[in-house]
Design a protein around this motif. Sequence first.
Motif, mmCIF file in Angstrom:
data_model
loop_
_atom_site.group_PDB
_atom_site.id
_atom_site.type_symbol
_atom_site.label_atom_id
_atom_site.label_comp_id
_atom_site.label_asym_id
_atom_site.label_seq_id
_atom_site.Cartn_x
_atom_site.Cartn_y
_atom_site.Cartn_z
ATOM 1 N N GLU A 113 0.829 -1.203 0.000
ATOM 2 C CA GLU A 113 0.000 0.000 0.000
ATOM 3 C C GLU A 113 0.862 1.252 0.000
ATOM 4 O OE1 GLU A 113 -3.150 0.588 -0.348
ATOM 5 O OE2 GLU A 113 -3.745 -1.501 -0.516
ATOM 6 N N LEU A 114 1.939 1.241 0.750
ATOM 7 C CA LEU A 114 2.834 2.398 0.796
ATOM 8 C C LEU A 114 3.425 2.678 -0.577
ATOM 9 C CD1 LEU A 114 4.435 4.603 2.207
ATOM 10 C CD2 LEU A 114 6.084 2.867 2.937
ATOM 11 N N ASP A 115 3.863 1.619 -1.272
ATOM 12 C CA ASP A 115 4.446 1.807 -2.601
ATOM 13 C C ASP A 115 3.407 2.260 -3.618
ATOM 14 O OD1 ASP A 115 6.926 1.084 -1.685
ATOM 15 O OD2 ASP A 115 6.710 -1.023 -2.229
ATOM 16 N N LYS A 116 2.153 1.891 -3.387
ATOM 17 C CA LYS A 116 1.096 2.323 -4.303
ATOM 18 C C LYS A 116 0.748 3.790 -4.078
ATOM 19 C CE LYS A 116 -2.309 -0.504 -4.780
ATOM 20 N NZ LYS A 116 -3.575 -1.241 -4.537
ATOM 21 N N VAL A 117 0.675 4.209 -2.817
ATOM 22 C CA VAL A 117 0.285 5.584 -2.497
ATOM 23 C C VAL A 117 1.456 6.544 -2.643
ATOM 24 C CG1 VAL A 117 -0.641 7.074 -0.683
ATOM 25 C CG2 VAL A 117 -1.505 4.758 -0.942
ATOM 26 N N PHE A 168 1.360 5.818 7.971
ATOM 27 C CA PHE A 168 1.972 4.500 7.789
ATOM 28 C C PHE A 168 2.769 4.190 9.057
ATOM 29 C CE2 PHE A 168 0.958 5.447 3.378
ATOM 30 C CZ PHE A 168 0.439 4.234 2.963
ATOM 31 N N GLY A 169 4.089 4.011 8.960
ATOM 32 C CA GLY A 169 4.866 3.677 10.146
ATOM 33 C C GLY A 169 5.723 4.807 10.661
ATOM 34 N N THR A 170 5.463 6.046 10.200
ATOM 35 C CA THR A 170 6.271 7.203 10.580
ATOM 36 C C THR A 170 5.453 8.150 11.451
ATOM 37 O OG1 THR A 170 7.530 7.053 8.511
ATOM 38 C CG2 THR A 170 7.634 9.125 9.715
ATOM 39 N N ILE A 187 9.093 8.010 4.400
ATOM 40 C CA ILE A 187 8.006 7.331 5.097
ATOM 41 C C ILE A 187 8.261 5.833 5.092
ATOM 42 C CG2 ILE A 187 5.514 6.954 5.172
ATOM 43 C CD1 ILE A 187 6.339 9.808 5.763
ATOM 44 N N ARG A 188 8.056 5.194 6.237
ATOM 45 C CA ARG A 188 8.258 3.755 6.380
ATOM 46 C C ARG A 188 6.911 3.043 6.478
ATOM 47 N NH1 ARG A 188 11.337 5.774 10.510
ATOM 48 N NH2 ARG A 188 9.922 4.807 11.995
#
Length: 612
Positions: free
Chosen positions: A266-270, A390-392, A569-570
């Motif tokens: 999801e992170l790579d998509k957004v 996300f994780g940040t 962002i992680r």
Amino acid sequence: MSIQAENAKMSFRSKEPYNFLRTKSKKSKSEKSSEAKQCSSSENSKSSKADFMDHDFALYGRSGRRNTLPNLFPEGENLQSMMAKGKQKSQEDLTLPAIGKGSKDEQPLPFLDSLIKRKNKLRQSFHGTLSSTLPSSNKLLMRHGTSGKNKKGSSSSSQPSSCENSPFMKRVESTGRFRRKDAESSLDSNPSLPSTPNTETVETASISKSMTDEASDEPGGATMEGLARQALLAARVFHLIPVEKARERNFLQGRIASVSLMGKLELDKVLPQRELSIFIATWNMNGQQPPKDLNDLFLPADLEHVPDILVVGTQESYPDRTEWEVQIQETLGPSHVLFHSAVFGVLHICIFMRRDLIWFCSIPEEANVSTRTAAAFRTKGAVAIGFMLFGTSCLFICSHLTAHADKVKERVHDARRIIGSLELPKALPLRTKSKDATQNYDYVIWSGDLNFRLDQSREDVVQWACNDQAFPAEVPLILNGDQLRQVMEEGSAFNDFQEGPIHFPPTYKYDPGTDHFDTSSKRRTPAYTDRILFRSRLMHELKCKMYSSAHQVLTSDHKPVWALFSAKIRPGKDSVPLAGGQFNREVYMEGMKRRAAAMERRKGSSLICSVQ
């Protein structure tokens, strides 16, 4: 056209079984001949309407009602029944590629083969001609051609595709499979083809039009590149996930499940680059109404793109804070929404962000500190908002410290009190929970009217700012006698914080409505009271890209200051308390209504705006 005539034209479709996810069986010559006769006889009655029916059937189907996508399955069948028929195939053949960056999953050929056969049969039935026989099922390329006359009456022969000898096709013919990245690179290498859509979400209507247009562009049917493109687009729309795979996944373990909401896919998509742009603005409004045009402040000409997140902190704020938020929403437009805002006395902070990012944020947490506990009006202190994306984890602080040039110690005391009294985080599961709130977050950005002055005479500063120094300065300003930099170098306050290079003139104090320094009886010395500081847990993950002021804004005795940051962002865990896509809908709706009204006034004609 009557239903009987339409059914007659569809006779070829209804009599031919649709082999989906099954091993292809070779047909005898007699079977192929009988199919050709049926196709020919059905076209003899009304061949003049073949072109119309080709397009019409692709869009509307047998029922006559418009479909979003052309029907990919035979009569009475759907995706579930087709997958059930292919259960004897291996699990690998049932898997469609994941839609993500750099996916290495392979697509089974039966899905592609079905699209190819479906389109070719439709064209054969409508045009009354037979295309060349489809190669074996483990080949993707189909050599299309017409054996008779084309639309203009000239004969044409079957020609192989131009990409037949490409490395991509050699891999397809040898292995019977293709990887999505190979298909995309093959498409990109041919400049004559239409480019692949850049957006992650492909509208189904566009896919339908693309499939219909590609079928009509070439006399003998679609090229291999077009068919591959159609399959990729269809996979994007369907988002098919086999149940067996879904049962094996654990969506509750965060990073262990790569397809979790806060995970890597999801992170790579957004955020494909895993990088976020953050715009920070601070402004002492002096209690005055802001100007109607805020483009110079929130959309300065130096920016190339609208930032992902905008954080606006004000001191001595305009009393109608909802009106202020609506004006910001009207300026930014529908791409951004108000994620959260907090108020403490005359301090105000609000966070606008790209509307697709709100689904990946934790609940926002706010806190405030007053540095004047005995005062009736809370004019000095700080208000802060913290959350996770996300994780940040991020913390944004807006503060107003003690005024006057000789109150340096008081300002240092205010800063220390704010750091030690902000009770954040509250429910967020951060890795550290120190009494110093700024040590608990990955990124901390502290902005506001910090009130630090220049230890120089007014005459020297005015002479330097008005005559000696040109703005924007070509090199960062040294700012001799700047109290804030002295405090930071001594370590008295703002430990581990940094500031971007200053190229702009002093932001305080001006005659309201002008660009002239204070000419009142007090004749304040010009100073850089409005500042933006930042710190990062890891070096080089939070960078200041721009640092400037909006000197075109004249309503206050302070000039707004803004900065642009880039932040890494992680991926994160789904166990954090999520905000669930919440935002301030009232502010959004009012902002959009005002934009619509402004457009109507500019165009001088009626405009219907429907916001749902």
